[in-house]
Each structure stands twice: as C-alpha cells, then as structure tokens.
Design a protein around this motif. Sequence first.
Motif, PDB file in Angstrom:
ATOM      1  N   GLY A  96     -18.541 -26.453 -10.872  1.00 32.73           N
ATOM      2  CA  GLY A  96     -18.040 -27.789 -10.596  1.00 32.73           C
ATOM      3  C   GLY A  96     -17.715 -28.588 -11.837  1.00 32.73           C
ATOM      4  O   GLY A  96     -16.789 -29.404 -11.849  1.00 32.73           O
ATOM      5  N   ALA A  97     -18.469 -28.346 -12.919  1.00 33.80           N
ATOM      6  CA  ALA A  97     -18.254 -29.099 -14.156  1.00 33.80           C
ATOM      7  C   ALA A  97     -16.879 -28.845 -14.758  1.00 33.80           C
ATOM      8  O   ALA A  97     -16.393 -29.650 -15.562  1.00 33.80           O
ATOM      9  CB  ALA A  97     -19.338 -28.751 -15.171  1.00 33.80           C
ATOM     10  N   ASP A 102     -16.794 -33.170 -12.991  1.00 40.34           N
ATOM     11  CA  ASP A 102     -17.436 -33.284 -11.681  1.00 40.34           C
ATOM     12  C   ASP A 102     -16.318 -33.519 -10.663  1.00 40.34           C
ATOM     13  O   ASP A 102     -15.488 -34.410 -10.857  1.00 40.34           O
ATOM     14  CB  ASP A 102     -18.401 -34.478 -11.693  1.00 40.34           C
ATOM     15  CG  ASP A 102     -19.124 -34.691 -10.379  1.00 40.34           C
ATOM     16  OD1 ASP A 102     -18.651 -34.206  -9.336  1.00 40.34           O
ATOM     17  OD2 ASP A 102     -20.166 -35.360 -10.385  1.00 40.34           O
ATOM     18  N   SER A 118     -15.534 -37.099  -9.798  1.00 49.29           N
ATOM     19  CA  SER A 118     -14.782 -37.883 -10.781  1.00 49.29           C
ATOM     20  C   SER A 118     -13.283 -37.689 -10.577  1.00 49.29           C
ATOM     21  O   SER A 118     -12.497 -38.638 -10.717  1.00 49.29           O
ATOM     22  CB  SER A 118     -15.179 -37.450 -12.202  1.00 49.29           C
ATOM     23  OG  SER A 118     -16.536 -37.729 -12.459  1.00 49.29           O
ATOM     24  N   ASP A 153     -25.202 -30.446  -5.392  1.00 48.04           N
ATOM     25  CA  ASP A 153     -24.985 -30.777  -6.800  1.00 48.04           C
ATOM     26  C   ASP A 153     -23.591 -30.289  -7.159  1.00 48.04           C
ATOM     27  O   ASP A 153     -23.405 -29.134  -7.573  1.00 48.04           O
ATOM     28  CB  ASP A 153     -26.041 -30.109  -7.672  1.00 48.04           C
ATOM     29  CG  ASP A 153     -25.968 -30.554  -9.136  1.00 48.04           C
ATOM     30  OD1 ASP A 153     -24.926 -31.128  -9.524  1.00 48.04           O
ATOM     31  OD2 ASP A 153     -26.940 -30.324  -9.875  1.00 48.04           O
ATOM     32  N   LEU A 154     -22.606 -31.127  -6.976  1.00 48.84           N
ATOM     33  CA  LEU A 154     -21.219 -30.717  -7.124  1.00 48.84           C
ATOM     34  C   LEU A 154     -20.878 -30.302  -8.549  1.00 48.84           C
ATOM     35  O   LEU A 154     -20.024 -29.443  -8.761  1.00 48.84           O
ATOM     36  CB  LEU A 154     -20.289 -31.841  -6.670  1.00 48.84           C
ATOM     37  CG  LEU A 154     -20.347 -32.174  -5.180  1.00 48.84           C
ATOM     38  CD1 LEU A 154     -19.651 -33.494  -4.899  1.00 48.84           C
ATOM     39  CD2 LEU A 154     -19.708 -31.066  -4.351  1.00 48.84           C
ATOM     40  N   ARG A 155     -21.549 -30.893  -9.505  1.00 49.39           N
ATOM     41  CA  ARG A 155     -21.280 -30.555 -10.900  1.00 49.39           C
ATOM     42  C   ARG A 155     -21.787 -29.160 -11.246  1.00 49.39           C
ATOM     43  O   ARG A 155     -21.134 -28.394 -11.949  1.00 49.39           O
ATOM     44  CB  ARG A 155     -21.918 -31.598 -11.818  1.00 49.39           C
ATOM     45  CG  ARG A 155     -21.776 -31.286 -13.303  1.00 49.39           C
ATOM     46  CD  ARG A 155     -22.457 -32.336 -14.176  1.00 49.39           C
ATOM     47  NE  ARG A 155     -22.484 -31.906 -15.563  1.00 49.39           N
ATOM     48  CZ  ARG A 155     -21.478 -32.026 -16.412  1.00 49.39           C
ATOM     49  NH1 ARG A 155     -20.342 -32.554 -15.994  1.00 49.39           N
ATOM     50  NH2 ARG A 155     -21.595 -31.623 -17.656  1.00 49.39           N
TER      51      ARG A 155
END
Length: 265
Positions: free
Chosen positions: A197-198, A203, A206, A177-179
């Motif tokens: 990550g957020a 993300d 993105s 879960d990269l975010r």
Amino acid sequence: MTEHMVSKVAETLFEASRTGVPCAPVKDLLPAGALDLAYAAQEINTARGLAAGRRLVGRKIGLTSVAVQRQLGVDQPDYGMLFDDMAVPDGWEIAPGRLLQPKVEAEVAFVMERDLDEERLTIADVLRAIAFALPAIEVVDSRIADWKIGILDTIADNASSGLYVLGACPKTLDGLDLRAMGMVMETGGEPVSVGAGAACLGDPLSAVLWLAKTMARVGRPLKAGDTVLSGALGPMAPVTRGDVFEARIEGLGSVRAAFGKDDAK
C-alpha cells in the motif's frame, strides 16, 4: 488556436480508440507542460462518451509512484474517468479485440457511500465517505503507439485507461492497514508484480484525498456509489493472449483478470 489544438488532440485519441489503430504521441500538438489543455482534451472525450450513453461510474488515479512522477517530470498524480462499459466481472474473459496494448496493475478500489463535493477535505472526511474496499486489477491501455507516452499523452488519453476488474468480497476499512498491506500478482503460478500500500502515494487513502479535492475543484466531484481505483501497488505487467492474472492483497482477498486467446467474445 488553443481550442483547435485541444480539439485535435481529443479527435486523434478518439479515432485511435474507434479504429483500434494506435496513434503517434499527441504531446507535440500541445505546449510543453500544458497539463490543463491535456485535461481539456480528456474532458472533450468524456463528454462525447456521456452523450453517446455511457455512464460515469467512478475515477482512476494514475502516477501514484513518486519514481514515475519524476520520470515524467510532474509532482502529482493524474486522473481519468471510469465508465460502466469498462467494468469486467471477476474472472470473466476479456477478448483481445477490446484493447490495443494492455498491461495490468493491482490496486485497492474504494466504493463511496457519501458525496465528496467540497474541496476543503480531510482524511477523516474521506474515511467517513468510503463504504468499502475491494481488490482490483486495472487493465491499463494506451491509444499511443508502443506506449511512447509523456505526461500530456497519458492525461489526454484518460490516464491511459482500459478496463478494470473488482473482487467480489467487499471489506470495510475497520482494522485494515492500507499502508502496510502487501500485494502479489501472479500468472501461470509465477509472480509478475509485488508491492504494498505504501507504494501508492504513501497510502491509498492519501491518493483518494488528492482525487476528491481535485474532482471537487474541476466540477466532477465524487458521488455516492462511485468506484475509485486508487493507484498501483506494484509495477505494471505486460499481457499476452491467454494470460490469467490473479492479484492477492492482504486483508482484501483476491481478484482475477483473464485474457482470451482469440478475438471471439
């Protein structure tokens, strides 16, 4: 006149790098808001590096924090080039003489498995093109004295790039879960940067999508084997001689950047 201005910016930054003496901000040599001219100056020094035998091995994304974008008056990230001589193995000592005024950021790095040479890309295209992810520490640097930079300065200065260190245990994206993944970077047992990550354009994927589209448009598309530094997960931290930084990123493991106490390699 425009060509002369761009050449002057590129030469000023090249000389600062060559001599190890930071220069004054170069933004005053260009019209306000002329991002395209700043990138043209960056491209001059990219071509100079390639002609000298350096190998282009990837890209870095900067300004992935919305707060920093607002501070510099832009609404998008920027990019710079990664060359082979900028890569430092995990934990190897970095001699102070290699850099002018370094700082460190913890990031997620991606290594590409497929080319992304089409501008009309989607997140699905990016996901299919990534071979694996790694924890990374980017050692940012500036040829501009005292880091007194604006957006034109950092773009022309190869997005304030220096060196980078990759972790040694690649992970596929399955189950990551990269975010949401958390990050903490420490030195001497004390946290110096915390994030997730957020913080990287919402993300890290993105950010890579933005980069891939941009690189295809400007004629330097991402290729199989390229490394992408996707942007900081937390604040930059200053570097003091002798520091050893360790960044741990949830799901990816850890990576270390070590700075020597003297100029001996």
